[in-house]
Write a protein that holds these residues in place. Structure first.
Motif, mmCIF file in Angstrom:
data_model
loop_
_atom_site.group_PDB
_atom_site.id
_atom_site.type_symbol
_atom_site.label_atom_id
_atom_site.label_comp_id
_atom_site.label_asym_id
_atom_site.label_seq_id
_atom_site.Cartn_x
_atom_site.Cartn_y
_atom_site.Cartn_z
ATOM 1 N N GLU A 120 0.818 -1.211 0.000
ATOM 2 C CA GLU A 120 0.000 0.000 0.000
ATOM 3 C C GLU A 120 0.854 1.263 0.000
ATOM 4 O O GLU A 120 0.512 2.246 -0.674
ATOM 5 N N VAL A 121 1.953 1.261 0.722
ATOM 6 C CA VAL A 121 2.831 2.436 0.733
ATOM 7 C C VAL A 121 3.466 2.649 -0.636
ATOM 8 O O VAL A 121 3.538 3.779 -1.148
ATOM 9 N N VAL A 122 3.909 1.565 -1.265
ATOM 10 C CA VAL A 122 4.507 1.678 -2.598
ATOM 11 C C VAL A 122 3.472 2.144 -3.618
ATOM 12 O O VAL A 122 3.752 2.995 -4.475
ATOM 13 N N ALA A 123 2.255 1.611 -3.537
ATOM 14 C CA ALA A 123 1.205 2.023 -4.467
ATOM 15 C C ALA A 123 0.881 3.512 -4.334
ATOM 16 O O ALA A 123 0.613 4.197 -5.328
ATOM 17 N N ALA A 124 0.922 4.010 -3.106
ATOM 18 C CA ALA A 124 0.563 5.404 -2.867
ATOM 19 C C ALA A 124 1.684 6.378 -3.205
ATOM 20 O O ALA A 124 1.421 7.551 -3.523
ATOM 21 N N THR A 125 2.917 5.922 -3.140
ATOM 22 C CA THR A 125 4.061 6.830 -3.289
ATOM 23 C C THR A 125 4.877 6.607 -4.558
ATOM 24 O O THR A 125 5.646 7.487 -4.954
ATOM 25 N N GLY A 126 4.768 5.425 -5.156
ATOM 26 C CA GLY A 126 5.626 5.106 -6.295
ATOM 27 C C GLY A 126 7.064 4.826 -5.903
ATOM 28 O O GLY A 126 7.958 4.811 -6.758
ATOM 29 N N ALA A 127 7.313 4.590 -4.617
ATOM 30 C CA ALA A 127 8.675 4.372 -4.127
ATOM 31 C C ALA A 127 9.259 3.077 -4.672
ATOM 32 O O ALA A 127 8.545 2.104 -4.907
ATOM 33 N N ARG A 128 10.567 3.080 -4.851
ATOM 34 C CA ARG A 128 11.281 1.856 -5.194
ATOM 35 C C ARG A 128 11.457 1.017 -3.934
ATOM 36 O O ARG A 128 11.434 1.540 -2.817
#
Length: 218
Positions: free
Chosen positions: A85-93
């Motif tokens: 969920e954090v990656v989906a929201a931020t686009g973080a690698r």
């Protein structure tokens, strides 16, 4: 305000303000995991260590400046429950230890080897592989040029001992060896330790007890 490193699930973050880096520590449930937001003070770039749980809590901590990456210290599920969920929201690698990446359900963009450099803005941290709690656990070392080192140890080093090795003598010996040679032998007593659960400590506070840990086998 003075940083204490004492946080509780549902409570506010505690912020350690260094010259080059701001470290925000928050506890998330249900297992009182620590997540750490690192912010380069020169550039504003941010990186999260362990998207453990409570994605809403972590996204509020991250704020509008977002993050460039999430580092997962090891494969155990309580350290990546909020990762997707954090990656989906931020686009973080996503970054994780190369030998633990296969056990993390969110694909790892950058598998980290022992000695690899992790950058957040102008700040550099060194990844060290610590084998025993899992095959590919990593610690991240920030050797502060304005002070003492700061180390994010995941579940490999806590106040009072190394991480759980499930009563496996070989795993315990491996973890204690790596913690001794890569942390205690390499870094000074002032080194600040940020663990995956609970309160912080220093290498100096723990160093006198190494023989006790070896004798008890955990």
């Amino acid at each position: 305000m003075t940083y204490s490193g004492v946080v509780r699930a549902g409570g506010p973050a505690d912020v350690h303000e260094l010259t080059d880096l701001m470290i925000s520590k928050v506890s998330v449930g249900p297992m009182d995991n620590n997540s750490y937001l690192l912010r380069c003070r020169a550039t504003g770039e941010q990186l999260l260590i362990d998207a453990a749980s409570e994605p809403g809590t972590l996204l509020r901590l991250i704020g509008e400046d977002s993050i460039t990456a999430v580092v997962t210290t090891h494969r155990h599920a309580d350290h990546w429950q909020a990762l997707a969920e954090v990656v989906a929201a931020t686009g973080a690698r996503t970054w994780a230890g190369a030998y633990d990446a296969e056990g993390i359900p969110v694909p790892t963009d950058r598998p980290l080897q022992d000695g690899d450099v992790v950058r957040v803005g102008r700040v550099e941290l060194t990844a060290r592989r610590l084998v025993g709690h899992t095959p590919g656990s990593i610690a991240l070392i920030f050797d502060d040029p304005h002070g003492h080192p700061h180390v994010f140890t995941g579940d490999c080093l806590f106040p009072g001992g190394v991480g759980n090795t499930r009563k496996d003598p070989e795993a315990f010996a491996s973890l204690l060896h790596d913690v001794e040679t890569k942390l205690f032998d390499a870094l000074p007593d002032e080194t600040w330790i940020y663990p995956g659960h609970g309160k912080d400590t220093t290498l100096g506070a723990e160093r006198p007890h190494l023989q006790e840990w070896r004798a008890r086998g955990w």
